[in-house]
Design a protein around this motif. Structure first.
Motif, PDB file in Angstrom:
ATOM      1  N   THR A  62       0.880  -1.170   0.000  1.00 27.24           N
ATOM      2  CA  THR A  62       0.000   0.000   0.000  1.00 27.24           C
ATOM      3  C   THR A  62       0.912   1.212   0.000  1.00 27.24           C
ATOM      4  N   GLU A  63       0.370   2.366  -0.243  1.00 26.70           N
ATOM      5  CA  GLU A  63       1.210   3.570  -0.260  1.00 26.70           C
ATOM      6  C   GLU A  63       1.723   3.926   1.133  1.00 26.70           C
ATOM      7  N   TRP A  64       1.188   3.304   2.178  1.00 27.98           N
ATOM      8  CA  TRP A  64       1.636   3.550   3.557  1.00 27.98           C
ATOM      9  C   TRP A  64       2.528   2.432   4.065  1.00 27.98           C
ATOM     10  N   GLY A  65       2.792   1.459   3.248  1.00 29.24           N
ATOM     11  CA  GLY A  65       3.603   0.314   3.652  1.00 29.24           C
ATOM     12  C   GLY A  65       2.812  -0.968   3.471  1.00 29.24           C
ATOM     13  N   TYR A 111      -1.120  -2.373  -6.755  1.00 31.15           N
ATOM     14  CA  TYR A 111       0.326  -2.441  -6.584  1.00 31.15           C
ATOM     15  C   TYR A 111       0.876  -1.021  -6.606  1.00 31.15           C
ATOM     16  N   VAL A 112       1.841  -0.748  -5.742  1.00 31.89           N
ATOM     17  CA  VAL A 112       2.487   0.559  -5.709  1.00 31.89           C
ATOM     18  C   VAL A 112       3.483   0.608  -6.864  1.00 31.89           C
ATOM     19  N   THR A 113       3.175   1.425  -7.867  1.00 34.04           N
ATOM     20  CA  THR A 113       4.075   1.552  -9.017  1.00 34.04           C
ATOM     21  C   THR A 113       4.568   2.988  -9.192  1.00 34.04           C
ATOM     22  N   ASP A 114       4.076   3.908  -8.354  1.00 31.24           N
ATOM     23  CA  ASP A 114       4.590   5.271  -8.377  1.00 31.24           C
ATOM     24  C   ASP A 114       6.017   5.229  -7.838  1.00 31.24           C
ATOM     25  N   ASP A 119      10.142   4.523  -3.740  1.00 32.39           N
ATOM     26  CA  ASP A 119      11.453   4.925  -3.228  1.00 32.39           C
ATOM     27  C   ASP A 119      11.342   5.345  -1.759  1.00 32.39           C
ATOM     28  N   ARG A 120      10.287   6.096  -1.420  1.00 36.93           N
ATOM     29  CA  ARG A 120      10.064   6.511  -0.034  1.00 36.93           C
ATOM     30  C   ARG A 120       9.874   5.295   0.867  1.00 36.93           C
ATOM     31  N   LEU A 121       9.057   4.335   0.409  1.00 32.08           N
ATOM     32  CA  LEU A 121       8.827   3.115   1.192  1.00 32.08           C
ATOM     33  C   LEU A 121      10.119   2.330   1.385  1.00 32.08           C
ATOM     34  N   ALA A 122      10.926   2.256   0.340  1.00 30.41           N
ATOM     35  CA  ALA A 122      12.190   1.511   0.432  1.00 30.41           C
ATOM     36  C   ALA A 122      13.132   2.165   1.445  1.00 30.41           C
ATOM     37  N   GLU A 147      10.234  -0.374   4.211  1.00 23.30           N
ATOM     38  CA  GLU A 147       8.923  -0.983   4.040  1.00 23.30           C
ATOM     39  C   GLU A 147       8.796  -1.851   2.790  1.00 23.30           C
ATOM     40  N   VAL A 148       9.891  -2.119   2.117  1.00 21.99           N
ATOM     41  CA  VAL A 148       9.875  -3.040   0.978  1.00 21.99           C
ATOM     42  C   VAL A 148      10.532  -4.327   1.462  1.00 21.99           C
TER      43      VAL A 148
END
Length: 97
Positions: free
Chosen positions: A17-20, A71-74, A79-82, A86-87
């Motif tokens: 998700t966009e929050w993790g 799926y988070v593809t943005d 990059d922020r999650l990584a 969170e990846v």
């Protein structure tokens, strides 16, 4: 017994998700395989900066309990999650209790 092309066994897996990632019960082996391919593509992007492997996942996701999780593809979000850790690199499956 005969092998089937897919199964409906419950698999607790991390879903982006966009929050993790959140852990959801994936009940389709085909969708579980697709989710594994997504996480490999996400890992490849975070390690190389190359997004070509993520492109097939744009507009796709998983549906669980009537809720759609895209799926988070943005690239900026991924990059922020990584950078926040969170990846999942080691294991996309949640351990069984």
């Amino acid at each position: 017994y005969r092998a089937k092309p897919f199964d409906r066994m419950k698999r607790p897996m991390k879903v982006p998700t966009e929050w993790g990632p959140v852990t959801l019960d994936i009940r389709d082996s085909r969708k579980a395989s697709e989710l594994g391919r997504y996480w490999n593509a996400a890992k490849y992007f975070t390690m190389t900066g190359i997004d070509s492997r993520l492109r097939p996942f744009r507009g796709k996701g998983v549906r669980v309990g009537g809720q759609f999780y895209p799926y988070v593809t943005d690239l900026a979000t991924l990059d922020r999650l990584a950078h926040a850790g969170e990846v999942p690199y080691e294991d996309i499956y949640e351990p069984s209790v």
